[in-house]
Design a protein around this motif. Sequence first.
Motif, PDB file in Angstrom:
ATOM      1  N   GLU A 137      -1.159 -11.551 -10.629  1.00  0.00           N
ATOM      2  CA  GLU A 137      -0.668 -12.719  -9.900  1.00  0.00           C
ATOM      3  C   GLU A 137       0.575 -12.364  -9.091  1.00  0.00           C
ATOM      4  O   GLU A 137       1.494 -11.716  -9.586  1.00  0.00           O
ATOM      5  N   GLY A 138       0.556 -12.771  -7.833  1.00  0.00           N
ATOM      6  CA  GLY A 138       1.691 -12.534  -6.957  1.00  0.00           C
ATOM      7  C   GLY A 138       1.661 -11.200  -6.233  1.00  0.00           C
ATOM      8  O   GLY A 138       2.526 -10.933  -5.403  1.00  0.00           O
ATOM      9  N   SER A 139       0.672 -10.373  -6.528  1.00  0.00           N
ATOM     10  CA  SER A 139       0.614  -9.063  -5.869  1.00  0.00           C
ATOM     11  C   SER A 139      -0.015  -9.175  -4.490  1.00  0.00           C
ATOM     12  O   SER A 139      -0.744 -10.122  -4.205  1.00  0.00           O
ATOM     13  N   GLN A 140       0.299  -8.209  -3.645  1.00  0.00           N
ATOM     14  CA  GLN A 140      -0.362  -8.129  -2.350  1.00  0.00           C
ATOM     15  C   GLN A 140      -1.193  -6.858  -2.322  1.00  0.00           C
ATOM     16  O   GLN A 140      -0.772  -5.829  -2.834  1.00  0.00           O
ATOM     17  N   ASN A 141      -2.375  -6.942  -1.751  1.00  0.00           N
ATOM     18  CA  ASN A 141      -3.304  -5.817  -1.722  1.00  0.00           C
ATOM     19  C   ASN A 141      -3.145  -5.032  -0.424  1.00  0.00           C
ATOM     20  O   ASN A 141      -3.365  -5.545   0.659  1.00  0.00           O
ATOM     21  N   ILE A 142      -2.708  -3.783  -0.578  1.00  0.00           N
ATOM     22  CA  ILE A 142      -2.625  -2.851   0.551  1.00  0.00           C
ATOM     23  C   ILE A 142      -3.280  -1.557   0.069  1.00  0.00           C
ATOM     24  O   ILE A 142      -2.635  -0.741  -0.599  1.00  0.00           O
ATOM     25  N   PRO A 143      -4.580  -1.375   0.343  1.00  0.00           N
ATOM     26  CA  PRO A 143      -5.252  -0.152  -0.114  1.00  0.00           C
ATOM     27  C   PRO A 143      -4.490   1.105   0.315  1.00  0.00           C
ATOM     28  O   PRO A 143      -3.922   1.151   1.422  1.00  0.00           O
ATOM     29  N   LEU A 144      -4.474   2.103  -0.560  1.00  0.00           N
ATOM     30  CA  LEU A 144      -3.693   3.315  -0.332  1.00  0.00           C
ATOM     31  C   LEU A 144      -3.941   3.914   1.049  1.00  0.00           C
ATOM     32  O   LEU A 144      -3.005   4.317   1.736  1.00  0.00           O
ATOM     33  N   GLY A 145      -5.184   3.947   1.484  1.00  0.00           N
ATOM     34  CA  GLY A 145      -5.507   4.536   2.778  1.00  0.00           C
ATOM     35  C   GLY A 145      -4.917   3.804   3.964  1.00  0.00           C
ATOM     36  O   GLY A 145      -4.768   4.372   5.049  1.00  0.00           O
ATOM     37  N   THR A 146      -4.558   2.535   3.773  1.00  0.00           N
ATOM     38  CA  THR A 146      -3.988   1.754   4.876  1.00  0.00           C
ATOM     39  C   THR A 146      -2.458   1.670   4.807  1.00  0.00           C
ATOM     40  O   THR A 146      -1.835   1.115   5.701  1.00  0.00           O
ATOM     41  N   LEU A 147      -1.878   2.223   3.757  1.00  0.00           N
ATOM     42  CA  LEU A 147      -0.429   2.125   3.562  1.00  0.00           C
ATOM     43  C   LEU A 147       0.380   2.655   4.760  1.00  0.00           C
ATOM     44  O   LEU A 147       1.333   1.992   5.189  1.00  0.00           O
ATOM     45  N   PRO A 148       0.008   3.812   5.340  1.00  0.00           N
ATOM     46  CA  PRO A 148       0.784   4.281   6.500  1.00  0.00           C
ATOM     47  C   PRO A 148       0.803   3.270   7.652  1.00  0.00           C
ATOM     48  O   PRO A 148       1.816   3.154   8.357  1.00  0.00           O
ATOM     49  N   ASP A 149      -0.271   2.531   7.829  1.00  0.00           N
ATOM     50  CA  ASP A 149      -0.342   1.542   8.906  1.00  0.00           C
ATOM     51  C   ASP A 149       0.488   0.294   8.619  1.00  0.00           C
ATOM     52  O   ASP A 149       0.739  -0.505   9.522  1.00  0.00           O
ATOM     53  N   LYS A 150       0.893   0.111   7.372  1.00  0.00           N
ATOM     54  CA  LYS A 150       1.618  -1.099   6.967  1.00  0.00           C
ATOM     55  C   LYS A 150       3.125  -0.882   6.833  1.00  0.00           C
ATOM     56  O   LYS A 150       3.848  -1.802   6.460  1.00  0.00           O
ATOM     57  N   LEU A 151       3.600   0.323   7.112  1.00  0.00           N
ATOM     58  CA  LEU A 151       5.027   0.615   6.920  1.00  0.00           C
ATOM     59  C   LEU A 151       5.934  -0.347   7.682  1.00  0.00           C
ATOM     60  O   LEU A 151       6.950  -0.783   7.149  1.00  0.00           O
ATOM     61  N   ASP A 152       5.570  -0.666   8.913  1.00  0.00           N
ATOM     62  CA  ASP A 152       6.407  -1.587   9.692  1.00  0.00           C
ATOM     63  C   ASP A 152       6.504  -2.942   9.019  1.00  0.00           C
ATOM     64  O   ASP A 152       7.568  -3.561   8.984  1.00  0.00           O
ATOM     65  N   GLU A 153       5.391  -3.418   8.454  1.00  0.00           N
ATOM     66  CA  GLU A 153       5.378  -4.718   7.776  1.00  0.00           C
ATOM     67  C   GLU A 153       6.228  -4.698   6.506  1.00  0.00           C
ATOM     68  O   GLU A 153       6.737  -5.722   6.073  1.00  0.00           O
ATOM     69  N   LEU A 154       6.361  -3.534   5.903  1.00  0.00           N
ATOM     70  CA  LEU A 154       7.098  -3.401   4.642  1.00  0.00           C
ATOM     71  C   LEU A 154       8.568  -3.045   4.860  1.00  0.00           C
ATOM     72  O   LEU A 154       9.334  -2.981   3.900  1.00  0.00           O
ATOM     73  N   GLU A 155       8.965  -2.815   6.087  1.00  0.00           N
ATOM     74  CA  GLU A 155      10.316  -2.355   6.417  1.00  0.00           C
ATOM     75  C   GLU A 155      11.411  -3.197   5.743  1.00  0.00           C
ATOM     76  O   GLU A 155      12.399  -2.659   5.238  1.00  0.00           O
ATOM     77  N   ALA A 156      11.230  -4.502   5.700  1.00  0.00           N
ATOM     78  CA  ALA A 156      12.241  -5.398   5.127  1.00  0.00           C
ATOM     79  C   ALA A 156      12.423  -5.183   3.618  1.00  0.00           C
ATOM     80  O   ALA A 156      13.401  -5.646   3.038  1.00  0.00           O
TER      81      ALA A 156
END
Length: 99
Positions: free
Chosen positions: A36-55
């Motif tokens: 509960e409360g987790s967000q799903n970011i599959p490992l293979g897509t993690l590099p593409d999500k770095l900007d979203e995680l910057e904060a």
Amino acid sequence: MTDITSTELKQRQSAGNAPTIIDVRETWENEEGRIEGSQNIPLGTLPDKLDELEALKDQEIVVHCKGGGRSASAKAFLVQHGFKNVRNLLGGFQGYQQA
């Protein structure tokens, strides 16, 4: 940063003090059950999500997968990209379900 046990994470969730939780399993795995409360970011897509995680760079992040292998890779990747407080959920989702 040291890793976190399922028991500690559950206690923190119960106390309303849960960190950001990122599930690096594949989407189909997440659909079968999730923390509960987790967000799903599959490992293979993690590099593409770095900007979203910057904060979150200075915030506590717990990464998890099914058993701990993929999330260990995710932790190393995030730390390499400047995230300062990343913890791996020991035992992964399987351990969390049993705790």
